[in-house]
Design a protein around this motif. Structure first.
Motif, PDB file in Angstrom:
ATOM      1  N   GLY A 288       0.805  -1.230   0.000  1.00 49.78           N
ATOM      2  CA  GLY A 288       0.000   0.000   0.000  1.00 49.78           C
ATOM      3  C   GLY A 288       0.827   1.264   0.000  1.00 49.78           C
ATOM      4  O   GLY A 288       0.551   2.196   0.757  1.00 49.78           O
ATOM      5  N   CYS A 289       1.834   1.315  -0.835  1.00 53.71           N
ATOM      6  CA  CYS A 289       2.734   2.474  -0.883  1.00 53.71           C
ATOM      7  C   CYS A 289       2.073   3.623  -1.649  1.00 53.71           C
ATOM      8  O   CYS A 289       1.541   3.425  -2.733  1.00 53.71           O
ATOM      9  CB  CYS A 289       4.036   2.059  -1.571  1.00 53.71           C
ATOM     10  SG  CYS A 289       5.158   3.417  -1.861  1.00 53.71           S
ATOM     11  N   THR A 290       2.121   4.828  -1.082  1.00 55.46           N
ATOM     12  CA  THR A 290       1.522   5.992  -1.745  1.00 55.46           C
ATOM     13  C   THR A 290       2.549   6.751  -2.585  1.00 55.46           C
ATOM     14  O   THR A 290       2.216   7.750  -3.214  1.00 55.46           O
ATOM     15  CB  THR A 290       0.956   6.969  -0.698  1.00 55.46           C
ATOM     16  OG1 THR A 290       2.050   7.401   0.120  1.00 55.46           O
ATOM     17  CG2 THR A 290      -0.111   6.335   0.164  1.00 55.46           C
ATOM     18  N   GLY A 291       3.812   6.321  -2.539  1.00 57.44           N
ATOM     19  CA  GLY A 291       4.851   7.013  -3.304  1.00 57.44           C
ATOM     20  C   GLY A 291       5.304   8.313  -2.662  1.00 57.44           C
ATOM     21  O   GLY A 291       5.944   9.137  -3.316  1.00 57.44           O
ATOM     22  N   CYS A 292       5.017   8.514  -1.379  1.00 64.04           N
ATOM     23  CA  CYS A 292       5.306   9.807  -0.741  1.00 64.04           C
ATOM     24  C   CYS A 292       6.807  10.087  -0.607  1.00 64.04           C
ATOM     25  O   CYS A 292       7.223  11.237  -0.548  1.00 64.04           O
ATOM     26  CB  CYS A 292       4.661   9.876   0.636  1.00 64.04           C
ATOM     27  SG  CYS A 292       5.391   8.733   1.834  1.00 64.04           S
ATOM     28  N   GLY A 293       7.618   9.050  -0.535  1.00 62.61           N
ATOM     29  CA  GLY A 293       9.068   9.241  -0.483  1.00 62.61           C
ATOM     30  C   GLY A 293       9.627   9.574   0.890  1.00 62.61           C
ATOM     31  O   GLY A 293      10.817   9.855   1.018  1.00 62.61           O
ATOM     32  N   TYR A 294       8.809   9.521   1.939  1.00 60.21           N
ATOM     33  CA  TYR A 294       9.313   9.843   3.278  1.00 60.21           C
ATOM     34  C   TYR A 294      10.383   8.860   3.751  1.00 60.21           C
ATOM     35  O   TYR A 294      11.182   9.166   4.619  1.00 60.21           O
ATOM     36  CB  TYR A 294       8.166   9.867   4.298  1.00 60.21           C
ATOM     37  CG  TYR A 294       7.176  10.982   4.092  1.00 60.21           C
ATOM     38  CD1 TYR A 294       7.589  12.228   3.629  1.00 60.21           C
ATOM     39  CD2 TYR A 294       5.825  10.803   4.363  1.00 60.21           C
ATOM     40  CE1 TYR A 294       6.683  13.251   3.420  1.00 60.21           C
ATOM     41  CE2 TYR A 294       4.907  11.820   4.165  1.00 60.21           C
ATOM     42  CZ  TYR A 294       5.343  13.047   3.687  1.00 60.21           C
ATOM     43  OH  TYR A 294       4.448  14.060   3.487  1.00 60.21           O
ATOM     44  N   CYS A 295      10.385   7.676   3.198  1.00 61.63           N
ATOM     45  CA  CYS A 295      11.352   6.645   3.621  1.00 61.63           C
ATOM     46  C   CYS A 295      12.749   6.913   3.053  1.00 61.63           C
ATOM     47  O   CYS A 295      13.713   6.271   3.450  1.00 61.63           O
ATOM     48  CB  CYS A 295      10.872   5.276   3.164  1.00 61.63           C
ATOM     49  SG  CYS A 295      10.471   5.236   1.406  1.00 61.63           S
ATOM     50  N   LEU A 296      12.862   7.837   2.139  1.00 62.20           N
ATOM     51  CA  LEU A 296      14.148   8.100   1.474  1.00 62.20           C
ATOM     52  C   LEU A 296      14.911   9.206   2.210  1.00 62.20           C
ATOM     53  O   LEU A 296      14.295  10.000   2.917  1.00 62.20           O
ATOM     54  CB  LEU A 296      13.892   8.513   0.020  1.00 62.20           C
ATOM     55  CG  LEU A 296      13.169   7.459  -0.825  1.00 62.20           C
ATOM     56  CD1 LEU A 296      12.885   8.014  -2.215  1.00 62.20           C
ATOM     57  CD2 LEU A 296      13.958   6.164  -0.916  1.00 62.20           C
ATOM     58  N   LYS A 347      10.158   5.570   9.234  1.00 60.24           N
ATOM     59  CA  LYS A 347       9.762   6.833   8.594  1.00 60.24           C
ATOM     60  C   LYS A 347       8.509   6.689   7.730  1.00 60.24           C
ATOM     61  O   LYS A 347       8.011   7.665   7.188  1.00 60.24           O
ATOM     62  CB  LYS A 347      10.918   7.355   7.729  1.00 60.24           C
ATOM     63  CG  LYS A 347      12.148   7.729   8.537  1.00 60.24           C
ATOM     64  CD  LYS A 347      13.179   8.444   7.698  1.00 60.24           C
ATOM     65  CE  LYS A 347      14.234   7.484   7.187  1.00 60.24           C
ATOM     66  NZ  LYS A 347      15.225   8.070   6.326  1.00 60.24           N
ATOM     67  N   CYS A 348       8.032   5.461   7.567  1.00 60.44           N
ATOM     68  CA  CYS A 348       6.914   5.241   6.642  1.00 60.44           C
ATOM     69  C   CYS A 348       5.565   5.485   7.325  1.00 60.44           C
ATOM     70  O   CYS A 348       5.190   4.756   8.246  1.00 60.44           O
ATOM     71  CB  CYS A 348       6.958   3.817   6.103  1.00 60.44           C
ATOM     72  SG  CYS A 348       5.523   3.457   5.067  1.00 60.44           S
ATOM     73  N   PRO A 349       4.802   6.498   6.871  1.00 59.37           N
ATOM     74  CA  PRO A 349       3.512   6.772   7.521  1.00 59.37           C
ATOM     75  C   PRO A 349       2.492   5.653   7.301  1.00 59.37           C
ATOM     76  O   PRO A 349       1.492   5.588   8.017  1.00 59.37           O
ATOM     77  CB  PRO A 349       3.053   8.079   6.861  1.00 59.37           C
ATOM     78  CG  PRO A 349       3.857   8.237   5.631  1.00 59.37           C
ATOM     79  CD  PRO A 349       5.104   7.444   5.789  1.00 59.37           C
ATOM     80  N   GLN A 350       2.730   4.810   6.318  1.00 56.38           N
ATOM     81  CA  GLN A 350       1.795   3.698   6.056  1.00 56.38           C
ATOM     82  C   GLN A 350       2.183   2.428   6.844  1.00 56.38           C
ATOM     83  O   GLN A 350       1.561   1.385   6.675  1.00 56.38           O
ATOM     84  CB  GLN A 350       1.768   3.354   4.552  1.00 56.38           C
ATOM     85  CG  GLN A 350       1.540   4.531   3.631  1.00 56.38           C
ATOM     86  CD  GLN A 350       0.208   5.207   3.861  1.00 56.38           C
ATOM     87  OE1 GLN A 350      -0.772   4.551   4.161  1.00 56.38           O
ATOM     88  NE2 GLN A 350       0.194   6.525   3.750  1.00 56.38           N
ATOM     89  N   HIS A 351       3.249   2.537   7.619  1.00 51.86           N
ATOM     90  CA  HIS A 351       3.736   1.400   8.432  1.00 51.86           C
ATOM     91  C   HIS A 351       3.967   0.148   7.586  1.00 51.86           C
ATOM     92  O   HIS A 351       3.587  -0.969   7.967  1.00 51.86           O
ATOM     93  CB  HIS A 351       2.764   1.099   9.580  1.00 51.86           C
ATOM     94  CG  HIS A 351       2.429   2.312  10.380  1.00 51.86           C
ATOM     95  ND1 HIS A 351       3.368   2.981  11.127  1.00 51.86           N
ATOM     96  CD2 HIS A 351       1.283   3.010  10.509  1.00 51.86           C
ATOM     97  CE1 HIS A 351       2.809   4.035  11.697  1.00 51.86           C
ATOM     98  NE2 HIS A 351       1.541   4.088  11.321  1.00 51.86           N
TER      99      HIS A 351
HETATM  100  S1  SF4 Z   1       7.354   6.125   3.156  1.00 50.03           S
HETATM  101 FE1  SF4 Z   1       6.099   4.280   2.900  1.00 50.03          FE
HETATM  102  S2  SF4 Z   1       4.370   4.958   1.638  1.00 50.03           S
HETATM  103 FE2  SF4 Z   1       5.946   6.534   1.473  1.00 50.03          FE
HETATM  104  S3  SF4 Z   1       7.166   5.944  -0.354  1.00 50.03           S
HETATM  105 FE3  SF4 Z   1       8.159   5.006   1.399  1.00 50.03          FE
HETATM  106  S4  SF4 Z   1       7.274   2.957   1.533  1.00 50.03           S
HETATM  107 FE4  SF4 Z   1       5.920   4.171   0.226  1.00 50.03          FE
END
Ligand code: SF4
Ligand code: SF4
Length: 384
Positions: A288-296, A347-351
């Motif tokens: 369920g990744c939204t592509g937000c990029g917070y994990c980067l 860092k992933c808001p979607q856990h």
């Molecule tokens: S932080 Fe989570 S939801 Fe956002 S891009 Fe990374 S894996 Fe996907």
């Protein structure tokens, strides 16, 4: 038909453009579709050197029916094939000959994925080529089509005084590739945006999960395709949306949608429905990744959102489609680089259990023929 004014030159482009990547095999069928689209007010046709036989077929049909000067013609330099200065002229001359024309209204550098590649074209002399072609009137407007990350998109936008650009954009991918942020950035710079993949290669029509279908069915009024196009055309930065239409019914329906879908035409309630639909589609995907990029950033340079977009495409679209984009977009920043340090997960808001899902990505997408596809993609689509 609704027309949108190009702020750069005053051209009035139909809000619906005809994408010619997969024209029907039968030339008679193709001719009927193109002529009907023109009758309905479509005045922008987009092809490319690498769309096998498309330039030639489109050129024959426009010439035979004497409608070349009634439409804006867009085609693309196969920039990945360009290795020396003379190649610019060689491919351009071939394209004019295929299209049976003496000028191209909208000419794009095809599939730029990074600033580095644009810079390589500059080193090879693309700026002199563009200047000469614009001075002679053989190219009216210069732009690029983009598949890559937002940061690279912004760097390319800032590197030249572009007349237009083209990005992938749809309600499922607001945060993917150039993304909504890139769209807005282009708008702020006054660079009009053509949109491709508004229905994500048909995924938002033919491959919707049951819950998303139910949501749209209960909302009523519009078809799944109309929903997708209306979302894109809601955005003021969008000059026109490309649709790869291959039936008369589809052309009629999309033309009707483009007539009605106005800038800022969606209410807050409708926009909330799009968010809900995207959420329901993601729930049915593998991650369920939204592509937000917070994990980067990942210390190993794994492109986590791009890996997950491709993983989801194995279910939403097809394995071959996912594999193509995994090789083209993710390249060496693939799932197998992950050393399972776990830094990204907090860092992933979607856990999302990122490590586990990357292992799944590797299992599904890095088996045969991944290396082979990557080799060919590298060789033919990327020169760096
Ligand atoms: S932080 Fe989570 S939801 Fe956002 S891009 Fe990374 S894996 Fe996907
Ligand atoms: S767990 Fe993997 S993807 Fe996440 S930060 Fe570490 S190396 Fe990168």
């Amino acid at each position: 038909m609704q027309y949108r004014m190009n702020p750069k030159n005053g051209d009035k482009l139909s809000a619906l453009a005809f994408g010619c990547m997969r024209l029907p095999k039968s030339e008679a069928e193709c001719e009927a579709q193109i002529l009907r689209a023109i009758e309905l007010g479509v005045n922008y046709f987009d092809t490319a050197y690498i769309y096998s036989g498309s330039e030639e077929k489109l050129g024959r049909i426009l010439a035979k029916n004497q409608v070349r000067d009634k439409v804006f013609l867009a085609t693309k330099l196969p920039q990945a094939y360009v290795n020396k200065e003379a190649d610019f002229e060689r491919y351009f001359a071939l394209e004019l000959s295929h299209l049976q024309t003496t000028w191209i209204d909208y000419y794009l550098m095809h599939i730029l994925t990074s600033y580095l590649r644009w810079n390589k074209l500059v080193e090879l002399g693309v700026l002199d080529f563009i200047k000469a072609k614009k001075a002679s009137g053989q190219i009216k407007n210069i732009g690029f089509s983009f598949h890559g990350y937002k940061e690279e998109f912004i760097k390319i936008l800032d590197a030249y005084d572009w007349d237009f650009c083209m990005i992938q954009f749809n309600y499922l991918d607001e945060n993917v590739q150039a993304s909504k942020e890139g769209l807005r950035y282009a708008g702020k710079k006054g660079i009009p945006v053509m949109v491709m993949e508004p229905l994500r290669g048909g995924t938002l029509v033919n491959k919707l999960p049951p819950k998303a279908k139910k949501l749209w069915d209960e909302a009523g009024t519009y078809s799944y395709a109309a929903r997708g196009l209306r979302f894109v055309l809601h955005h003021k930065e969008v000059l026109s949306v490309l649709s790869g239409m291959n039936s008369l019914d589809m052309i009629e329906e999309n033309a009707k949608t483009a007539e009605d879908a106005k800038i800022n035409g969606l209410s807050d309630k409708e926009l909330a429905l799009y968010q809900k639909a995207a959420q329901l589609i993601r729930q049915e995907t593998l991650v369920g990744c939204t592509g937000c990029g917070y994990c980067l950033p990942c210390p190993q340079s794994v492109d986590i959102p791009a890996c997950f977009a491709c993983l989801n495409d194995t279910k939403l679209h097809s394995h071959s489609y996912a594999l193509k984009w995994y090789a083209l977009l993710v390249k060496d920043n693939n799932a197998s680089r992950c050393v399972r340090c776990g830094l990204c997960e907090s860092k992933c808001p979607q856990h999302i259990e990122i490590r586990q899902k990357l292992a799944l990505t590797k299992k599904k997408l890095e088996r045969f023929p991944y290396k082979l596809v990557r080799y060919f993609v590298r060789r033919f689509m990327e020169a760096h």
